[in-house]
Design an enzyme around this catalytic site. Sequence first.
Site, PDB file in Angstrom:
ATOM      1  N   MET A  67    -104.280  26.702 -33.258  1.00  0.00           N
ATOM      2  CA  MET A  67    -102.868  27.086 -33.270  1.00  0.00           C
ATOM      3  C   MET A  67    -102.253  26.438 -34.506  1.00  0.00           C
ATOM      4  SD  MET A  67    -102.244  26.681 -29.201  1.00  0.00           S
ATOM      5  CE  MET A  67    -103.735  25.699 -29.048  1.00  0.00           C
ATOM      6  N   MET A 136    -102.918  35.019 -24.801  1.00  0.00           N
ATOM      7  CA  MET A 136    -102.099  33.874 -24.384  1.00  0.00           C
ATOM      8  C   MET A 136    -101.193  34.318 -23.235  1.00  0.00           C
ATOM      9  SD  MET A 136    -102.894  31.153 -26.056  1.00  0.00           S
ATOM     10  CE  MET A 136    -101.684  30.207 -25.140  1.00  0.00           C
ATOM     11  N   GLY A 141     -98.464  25.889 -27.150  1.00  0.00           N
ATOM     12  CA  GLY A 141     -97.894  24.619 -27.594  1.00  0.00           C
ATOM     13  C   GLY A 141     -98.034  23.506 -26.561  1.00  0.00           C
ATOM     14  N   PHE A 142     -98.013  23.901 -25.296  1.00  0.00           N
ATOM     15  CA  PHE A 142     -98.004  22.872 -24.253  1.00  0.00           C
ATOM     16  C   PHE A 142     -98.832  23.299 -23.044  1.00  0.00           C
ATOM     17  CE2 PHE A 142     -94.113  22.801 -26.689  1.00  0.00           C
ATOM     18  CZ  PHE A 142     -94.087  21.487 -27.133  1.00  0.00           C
ATOM     19  N   GLY A 143     -99.377  22.306 -22.360  1.00  0.00           N
ATOM     20  CA  GLY A 143    -100.037  22.565 -21.089  1.00  0.00           C
ATOM     21  C   GLY A 143     -99.008  22.571 -19.969  1.00  0.00           C
ATOM     22  N   GLY A 144     -99.428  23.007 -18.812  1.00  0.00           N
ATOM     23  CA  GLY A 144     -98.592  22.901 -17.621  1.00  0.00           C
ATOM     24  C   GLY A 144     -97.462  23.909 -17.506  1.00  0.00           C
ATOM     25  N   ASP A 174    -105.514  32.382 -21.428  1.00  0.00           N
ATOM     26  CA  ASP A 174    -105.182  30.966 -21.618  1.00  0.00           C
ATOM     27  C   ASP A 174    -103.712  30.695 -21.308  1.00  0.00           C
ATOM     28  OD1 ASP A 174    -104.969  28.354 -22.514  1.00  0.00           O
ATOM     29  OD2 ASP A 174    -105.391  28.801 -24.620  1.00  0.00           O
ATOM     30  N   GLY A 175    -103.486  29.855 -20.294  1.00  0.00           N
ATOM     31  CA  GLY A 175    -102.140  29.382 -20.004  1.00  0.00           C
ATOM     32  C   GLY A 175    -101.687  29.664 -18.592  1.00  0.00           C
ATOM     33  N   GLY A 176    -101.390  28.603 -17.854  1.00  0.00           N
ATOM     34  CA  GLY A 176    -100.818  28.757 -16.515  1.00  0.00           C
ATOM     35  C   GLY A 176    -101.786  29.254 -15.460  1.00  0.00           C
ATOM     36  N   GLY A 196    -106.149  23.992 -18.095  1.00  0.00           N
ATOM     37  CA  GLY A 196    -105.977  22.601 -18.495  1.00  0.00           C
ATOM     38  C   GLY A 196    -105.471  21.762 -17.346  1.00  0.00           C
TER      39      GLY A 196
END
Length: 215
Positions: A67, A136, A141-144, A174-176, A196
């Site tokens: 990224m 995505m 930019g961020f996990g969680g 990827d993500g959530g 993650g």
Amino acid sequence: MIQIAPSILSADFANLGEEVKKVEDAGADLLHIDVMDGHFVPNLTIGPPVISHLKGRTSLPFDVHLMIENPENYIDEYIKAGAQILTVHIEASVHVHRLLSYIRSKGVIPGVALNPGTPLQNLEYILDQAGMVLIMSVNPGFGGQAFIPQMKEKIKALKNMMKSMNLAIPVEVDGGINEKNAKEIAEAGADILVAGSAIYNAPDPSQVIRHMKEK
Ligand code: DX5
Ligand code: ZN
């Protein structure tokens, strides 16, 4: 069979070697490594030196998610550091076609990532160069963060697009992603699930990975 790629973004960075071993023992298929530059995304993580030091700690394939802006300037370094899948964002480079073919020429699987707001149509003339597509399902930019529900339709549409082009390229999401929504995301067409916080914040990561695969 669905593959699970734990993202070390949610790991304890002061104990990275052990954290990587932990998910390998827990049944992970790939190690998802998030590289952020503070420009393409508003966060900063790790680079090639840390990745190359992880090589001796695990036999999991490295799935490196860049990224970063101007990824073309850093490709060789990440390949040298041990990336087996190297993913660049379609929004981050004006020469993605060249970049994907270059990564492939080095014997590494070239991945192309799309932010949630980026249309699938942008893939049309480069898709045959990709060895993986990363959808995505949060803004990077961020996990969680929470999974964006519309991304399920995007995954389905991507699968249809591939079918109509006679291509079968693995789709990573990827993500959530967590134990609860893994099934519907896999049913939409995901081949690889990145997770993650759902894995690293769990008391028993092996249970989470097992449940995600069973479902
Ligand atoms: C987000 C990263 C993800 C992140 C996922 O920018 O690309 O890989 O670590 O974290 P969770 O699974 O917590 O959403
Ligand atoms: Zn990622």
